[in-house]
Design an enzyme around this catalytic site. Sequence first.
Site, PDB file in Angstrom:
ATOM      1  N   GLU A  36       0.824  -1.212   0.000  1.00 54.38           N
ATOM      2  CA  GLU A  36       0.000   0.000   0.000  1.00 54.38           C
ATOM      3  C   GLU A  36       0.857   1.261   0.000  1.00 54.38           C
ATOM      4  OE1 GLU A  36      -3.495  -2.031   2.826  1.00 54.38           O
ATOM      5  OE2 GLU A  36      -1.872  -0.841   3.692  1.00 54.38           O
ATOM      6  N   THR A 114      -6.101  -0.583   2.665  1.00 52.59           N
ATOM      7  CA  THR A 114      -7.148  -1.429   2.103  1.00 52.59           C
ATOM      8  C   THR A 114      -8.046  -1.955   3.214  1.00 52.59           C
ATOM      9  OG1 THR A 114      -5.615  -3.301   2.153  1.00 52.59           O
ATOM     10  CG2 THR A 114      -5.796  -2.076   0.087  1.00 52.59           C
ATOM     11  N   GLU A 200      -6.472  -1.642  11.619  1.00 51.06           N
ATOM     12  CA  GLU A 200      -5.673  -0.614  12.305  1.00 51.06           C
ATOM     13  C   GLU A 200      -6.390   0.700  12.596  1.00 51.06           C
ATOM     14  OE1 GLU A 200      -5.233   0.072   7.963  1.00 51.06           O
ATOM     15  OE2 GLU A 200      -4.645  -1.668   9.125  1.00 51.06           O
ATOM     16  N   ASP A 223     -11.916  -6.752  -0.733  1.00 49.49           N
ATOM     17  CA  ASP A 223     -12.689  -7.992  -0.644  1.00 49.49           C
ATOM     18  C   ASP A 223     -14.059  -7.699  -0.061  1.00 49.49           C
ATOM     19  OD1 ASP A 223     -12.358  -8.764   2.543  1.00 49.49           O
ATOM     20  OD2 ASP A 223     -10.566  -7.821   1.717  1.00 49.49           O
TER      21      ASP A 223
END
Length: 265
Positions: A36, A114, A200, A223
């Site tokens: 990322e 993400t 997080e 997802d």
Amino acid sequence: MASLDDKLDAAEEAMVAEAERRPISTILLIVAMQTEALPLVNKFQLSEDLDSVFPSGVPWVRYHGMYKDLQINLIWPGKDSALGVDNVGTISLSLLTYASIQALQPGLIINAGTAGGFKAKGACIGDVFLASDVAFHDRRIPIPVFDLYGVGLRQSYPTPNLLKELNLKTGKLSTGDSLDMSPHDEASITANDATVKDMEGAAVAYVAELLKVPTIFIKAVTDIVDGEKPTAEEFLQNLAAVTASLGQAVTQVIDFINGKCLTEL
């Protein structure tokens, strides 16, 4: 006569108000995974800090540089020394956030990354959300008041102009330390009314609130948690493409922020 505490509170409020009227000059980008992080490092032409501002021995990596009028510090937690995987999760990111704020004194934090999304809440692969609220879904403490502490609901810094200008989606973010979703987690995520889930965000929000640093959360969907495919399989399949969408959204957000003060967001 006002007490000393009242005077101190008033002085602190005045300082916060003054800071909100000054153009933002320093942004702290907190990113959990190298995959990322690297597109953003390349986009903003950031350089790795070889003389670390962090304590000796920690694996955290800092990239920094100027982009337009903004000093950007991008921090990711590095790799586990034994297993070689990204140091994801709430413990690593809370420590990293605390140390980064102390060392770099940012005017604004952006936690970019993400996330899993819920089709029942309208999320699709590649969607990018600006989280309105963040909370934990795996800190279940069924004792009055402690239950609220466990959830740890916090609001992100309000950005009505940013949302309107960039036409971003918004939704609530729920955080836990597992990629999969147990029935207990599912019930808590539903109670949190979450559109996206990560590993997080709520930890970053906790530390940022303690140290009074405004924070926003940009999450791109890799997802569909309530879909047909196994989460881990779908996450890995879409990670590279979705990080490109994430990078584009973060760039648009930072371009919008440049030259503005907090109250203009």
